[in-house]
Design a protein around this motif. Structure first.
Motif, mmCIF file in Angstrom:
data_model
loop_
_atom_site.group_PDB
_atom_site.id
_atom_site.type_symbol
_atom_site.label_atom_id
_atom_site.label_comp_id
_atom_site.label_asym_id
_atom_site.label_seq_id
_atom_site.Cartn_x
_atom_site.Cartn_y
_atom_site.Cartn_z
ATOM 1 N N LYS A 124 30.724 33.145 44.507
ATOM 2 C CA LYS A 124 32.150 32.898 44.312
ATOM 3 C C LYS A 124 32.368 32.848 42.816
ATOM 4 O O LYS A 124 31.429 32.658 42.048
ATOM 5 C CB LYS A 124 32.559 31.550 44.923
ATOM 6 C CG LYS A 124 32.368 31.447 46.406
ATOM 7 C CD LYS A 124 32.767 30.056 46.864
ATOM 8 C CE LYS A 124 32.496 29.889 48.343
ATOM 9 N NZ LYS A 124 32.824 28.536 48.790
ATOM 10 N N SER A 151 33.782 30.462 41.275
ATOM 11 C CA SER A 151 33.479 29.076 40.896
ATOM 12 C C SER A 151 32.009 28.716 41.033
ATOM 13 O O SER A 151 31.570 27.708 40.491
ATOM 14 C CB SER A 151 34.316 28.108 41.739
ATOM 15 O OG SER A 151 34.018 28.262 43.117
ATOM 16 N N ASP A 152 31.236 29.533 41.725
ATOM 17 C CA ASP A 152 29.842 29.196 41.981
ATOM 18 C C ASP A 152 29.036 30.453 42.292
ATOM 19 O O ASP A 152 29.085 30.960 43.402
ATOM 20 C CB ASP A 152 29.747 28.217 43.167
ATOM 21 C CG ASP A 152 28.324 27.788 43.460
ATOM 22 O OD1 ASP A 152 27.469 27.853 42.563
ATOM 23 O OD2 ASP A 152 28.067 27.393 44.616
ATOM 24 N N ASP A 163 37.315 31.520 46.777
ATOM 25 C CA ASP A 163 37.342 30.271 46.016
ATOM 26 C C ASP A 163 38.484 29.369 46.480
ATOM 27 O O ASP A 163 39.634 29.801 46.542
ATOM 28 C CB ASP A 163 37.495 30.562 44.522
ATOM 29 C CG ASP A 163 36.231 31.122 43.931
ATOM 30 O OD1 ASP A 163 35.320 30.329 43.647
ATOM 31 O OD2 ASP A 163 36.156 32.347 43.767
ATOM 32 N N ALA A 177 38.638 24.120 43.564
ATOM 33 C CA ALA A 177 37.672 24.512 42.528
ATOM 34 C C ALA A 177 38.356 25.227 41.367
ATOM 35 O O ALA A 177 37.702 25.924 40.589
ATOM 36 C CB ALA A 177 36.603 25.414 43.138
ATOM 37 N N SER A 206 39.536 24.419 38.411
ATOM 38 C CA SER A 206 39.042 24.243 37.037
ATOM 39 C C SER A 206 37.752 25.030 36.827
ATOM 40 O O SER A 206 37.565 25.644 35.780
ATOM 41 C CB SER A 206 38.849 22.766 36.704
ATOM 42 O OG SER A 206 37.874 22.191 37.538
ATOM 43 N N ALA A 207 36.873 25.061 37.821
ATOM 44 C CA ALA A 207 35.638 25.846 37.710
ATOM 45 C C ALA A 207 35.954 27.335 37.688
ATOM 46 O O ALA A 207 35.336 28.096 36.943
ATOM 47 C CB ALA A 207 34.693 25.519 38.855
ATOM 48 N N VAL A 208 36.922 27.759 38.490
ATOM 49 C CA VAL A 208 37.329 29.168 38.498
ATOM 50 C C VAL A 208 37.791 29.586 37.099
ATOM 51 O O VAL A 208 37.410 30.641 36.589
ATOM 52 C CB VAL A 208 38.453 29.421 39.533
ATOM 53 C CG1 VAL A 208 39.098 30.790 39.326
ATOM 54 C CG2 VAL A 208 37.918 29.290 40.943
ATOM 55 N N LYS A 244 34.714 29.494 34.551
ATOM 56 C CA LYS A 244 33.668 30.459 34.913
ATOM 57 C C LYS A 244 34.179 31.900 34.864
ATOM 58 O O LYS A 244 33.400 32.819 34.637
ATOM 59 C CB LYS A 244 33.065 30.099 36.252
ATOM 60 C CG LYS A 244 32.251 28.808 36.126
ATOM 61 C CD LYS A 244 31.338 28.565 37.262
ATOM 62 C CE LYS A 244 30.534 27.304 36.974
ATOM 63 N NZ LYS A 244 29.449 27.140 37.909
ATOM 64 N N SER A 245 35.476 32.111 35.052
ATOM 65 C CA SER A 245 36.048 33.450 34.855
ATOM 66 C C SER A 245 35.835 33.891 33.416
ATOM 67 O O SER A 245 35.435 35.023 33.137
ATOM 68 C CB SER A 245 37.550 33.455 35.163
ATOM 69 O OG SER A 245 37.803 33.198 36.499
ATOM 70 N N VAL A 305 44.691 30.728 42.705
ATOM 71 C CA VAL A 305 43.366 31.112 42.193
ATOM 72 C C VAL A 305 43.435 32.481 41.519
ATOM 73 O O VAL A 305 42.902 32.674 40.416
ATOM 74 C CB VAL A 305 42.318 31.087 43.331
ATOM 75 C CG1 VAL A 305 41.017 31.733 42.893
ATOM 76 C CG2 VAL A 305 42.074 29.659 43.802
#
Length: 184
Positions: free
Chosen positions: A64, A66-67, A98, A102, A104-106, A109-110, A149
């Motif tokens: 994903k 985010s991960d 995603d 998530a 903030s991680a998206v 990490k993008s 997202v």
């Protein structure tokens, strides 16, 4: 190269093309071929052939944005079986899997994925293909979450000077117009 809109123009799809003969795909389950009957029928393989480029696919069914997506960037970077200077494009594809929780991680990490790809493939144009996949069967809340997202990914794509493509618009938001299994 096939015709486009009835016009046989082999240069049309590659107008403004960059030097290099390779295209790198990094993404999640859709980029890995989810929903396609075979690797030959997956989105990345079809698009690569249309562009006349050799595909290098580093997608994972579990990745994903985010991960896991940045880890796939490392896999592409560490593959020394080809000349990275020959990579014309790197396509980062993901986001539909995603959750909005998530976000903030998206977002970070993008940006991390683009930065890693710029380092690994300095001659390549980075393309962010946000949210590939089918929206069929999603309820209104999930559709709204995917919009949020997707907007976050596209914002990071523009902030990092990547070409930003919203694949949600390829499918549209009206799930009644979509057939199950139709993927961009």
């Amino acid at each position: 190269m096939p015709s486009y809109a009835g016009v046989d123009n082999s240069g049309m799809l590659r107008s403004g093309a960059r030097a290099g003969s390779l295209i790198v795909w990094i993404g999640g389950p859709i980029t890995a071929g989810g929903g396609a009957g075979s690797d030959a029928a997956r989105m990345s393989t079809l698009a690569s052939a249309q562009l006349g480029l050799t595909e290098k696919n580093y997608a994972s069914v579990t990745a994903k944005v985010s991960d896991g997506l940045v880890t796939r960037c490392y896999a592409a970077r560490d593959d020394k079986s080809y000349d990275h200077a020959q990579v014309a494009y790197v396509v980062l594809a993901g986001g539909l899997e995603d959750p909005v929780s998530a976000l903030s991680a998206v977002i970070y990490k993008s940006k991390d994925a683009v930065n890693e790809c710029h380092k690994a493939f300095p001659n390549a144009r980075i393309v962010w293909a946000a949210s590939p996949g089918s929206l069929a069967g999603m309820d209104d809340a999930k559709l709204a979450d995917t919009s949020t997202v997707t907007a976050a990914i596209l914002g990071q794509a523009r902030a990092t000077d990547s070409l930003a493509i919203n694949l949600r618009t390829v499918l549209g938001v009206d799930t009644s117009l979509q057939a199950t299994g139709i993927l961009p």
